[in-house]
Design an enzyme around this catalytic site. Structure first.
Site, PDB file in Angstrom:
ATOM      1  N   SER A 137       0.818  -1.214   0.000  1.00 51.20           N
ATOM      2  CA  SER A 137       0.000   0.000   0.000  1.00 51.20           C
ATOM      3  C   SER A 137       0.848   1.260   0.000  1.00 51.20           C
ATOM      4  CB  SER A 137      -0.871  -0.016   1.260  1.00 51.20           C
ATOM      5  OG  SER A 137      -1.422   1.255   1.493  1.00 51.20           O
ATOM      6  N   GLU A 139       0.160   3.658   1.694  1.00 56.01           N
ATOM      7  CA  GLU A 139       0.217   4.111   3.094  1.00 56.01           C
ATOM      8  C   GLU A 139       1.602   3.879   3.685  1.00 56.01           C
ATOM      9  OE1 GLU A 139      -2.180   5.531   5.467  1.00 56.01           O
ATOM     10  OE2 GLU A 139      -2.857   6.155   3.499  1.00 56.01           O
ATOM     11  N   TYR A 161      -1.687  -0.044  10.635  1.00 60.71           N
ATOM     12  CA  TYR A 161      -1.918  -0.696   9.334  1.00 60.71           C
ATOM     13  C   TYR A 161      -0.677  -0.563   8.450  1.00 60.71           C
ATOM     14  CZ  TYR A 161      -3.625  -1.093   4.509  1.00 60.71           C
ATOM     15  OH  TYR A 161      -3.780  -1.427   3.183  1.00 60.71           O
TER      16      TYR A 161
END
Ligand code: NAP
Ligand code: F7E
Length: 357
Positions: A137, A139, A161
């Site tokens: 990801s 992120e 996460y």
């Protein structure tokens, strides 16, 4: 007769799992999906492609399992004997990962390790190559160290996460280098669709637009409107996952559009689609702020474009509009007027008399 290819997917009931399953079925694959046992049905996104497994034509099979349960993952792998594995399962909500960090890290980080361990043993025992895709990801870039972000941009994760995804990313590389696995990390930037979970900001907005038009909702409460994301269309992104596993060498790829937009820009397009001003409906609720925010993401998809010949097919405006239209349709509102333009303002107002003076 040549045997059809078998793919094993975790996260088959999610947004990407459903699009990837459709894509692979079209390519002739047999699909095996791992799904969690839940007390209510969680297969809405794949019901339309599911066939009775007793039918001789069935090519989609579901297995109960969980990324927190390594024994079951191992057993399913032994039963299915896939040629490709797509690890899409995750507690994927960044805000929720601050509330449930242990579970998030268990499913995202340790879950990936459990799968890699099972795969390593399976490959060593059988000698069969199984290609592995890890759903990484954007992120992971978090507090960005470089703009735009590329495959070699340093990570700076800003949530449980994202920390877990960084762990999964490096374990995937570690298993590739240690055990000669064909394992690829996709570093995918935000990708959305009408099947996006309702609590991610894009879908929350488009669903609210439809509900406001239908007179079922008065206000939309959001958090940080200044965050910027590189948003693409999920259907395009699952194609990139598959392409990664068809290359001669396993590598890692950024998948992104190369454009960044703020939540405000998303709101502008979504509400304009139905001739409304978002400023009249949106309120800020600090509960949607995150303890640490990722303010800006912008990907550089040059490698995916050149090596995979991958291109996004949907523009940002088209993406927002297709999501609004799908939510309008789902709620029983016509998407467009007869000229193919946005909805008629007067008609919307008429539907809103319950709360708009
Ligand atoms: P999603 O819609 O939230 O789907 C997640 C899937 O994982 C669902 O099928 C969910 O099952 C399953 N799952 C959750 N916890 C699990 C567990 N403990 N064991 C097994 N399965 C579990 O996510 P998505 O948008 O399709 O994303 C797919 C993957 O890409 C995820 O790993 C996500 O983190 C990653 N990713 C997504 C984006 C994006 O913008 N969409 C970008 C980069 C990376 P239920 O249906 O039962 O909840
Ligand atoms: O937030 C802001 C929020 O939750 C986007 C996941 O698929 O993409 C996703 O993670 C931005 C953030 O997605 C609300 O603060 C404002 O800045 O839609 P989101 P995300 O956090 O970017 C990545 C690539 C993944 O890997 C993840 O799995 O929008 N925002 N107001 C809000 N966000 C939410 N959810 N709700 C709000 O009310």
């Amino acid at each position: 007769m040549t045997q059809r290819k078998r793919a094993l997917l975790t996260g088959i009931t999610g947004q990407d799992g459903s699009y990837l399953s459709e894509f692979l079925l079209e390519k002739g694959y047999e699909i095996h999906g791992i799904m969690r046992r839940t007390s209510t049905f969680n297969t809405d996104r794949i019901d339309h492609i599911y066939e009775d497994p007793h039918s001789s034509d069935a090519r989609l099979f579901l297995h109960y399992g969980d990324l927190t349960d390594g024994t079951t993952l191992r057993r399913i792998l032994e039963e299915v004997c896939p040629q490709e594995i797509y690890n899409l399962g995750a507690q994927s909500h960044v805000r929720v990962s601050f509330d449930s960090p242990e579970y998030t890290v268990d499913s995202v980080g340790m879950g990936t390790l459990r799968l890699l361990e099972a795969l390593r043993d399976y490959q060593q025992r059988t000698g069969e190559e199984v290609r592995f895709y890890q759903a990484g990801s954007s992120e992971m870039f978090g507090l960005v160290q470089e703009v735009p972000q590329k495959e070699n941009t340093p990570f700076y994760p800003r949530s449980p996460y994202a920390c877990a995804k960084v762990y999964a990313h490096w374990q995937t590389i570690n298993y590739r280098e240690s055990y000669n696995l064909f394992a690829c990390n996709g570093i995918l930037f935000n990708h959305e669709s009408p099947r996006r979970g309702e609590t991610f900001v894009t879908r929350k907005v488009t669903r609210a637009v439809a509900r406001i038009v239908a007179g079922k909702q008065k206000k939309l409460y959001l958090g940080n409107l200044d965050a910027r994301r590189d948003w693409g269309y999920a259907k395009d992104y699952v194609r990139a996952m598959w392409l990664m596993l068809q290359q001669s060498e396993p590598e890692d790829y950024v998948v992104a559009t190369g454009e960044t937009h703020s939540i405000r820009e998303f709101l502008d397009i979504a509400f304009t689609r139905v001739n409304l001003n978002w400023q009249d409906y949106v309120e800020i609720d600090p509960r949607y702020f995150r303890p640490a925010e990722v303010e800006l993401l912008l990907g550089d998809p040059t490698k995916a474009k050149t090596k995979l010949n991958w291109e996004p097919s949907v523009t940002f405006k088209q993406l927002v509009e297709l999501m609004v239209d799908a939510d309008l349709e789902a709620i029983g509102q016509p998407c467009q007027n007869g000229n193919g333009g946005p909805l008629d303002h007067a008609m919307i107002r008429a539907n809103m008399t319950s709360f708009v003076s």
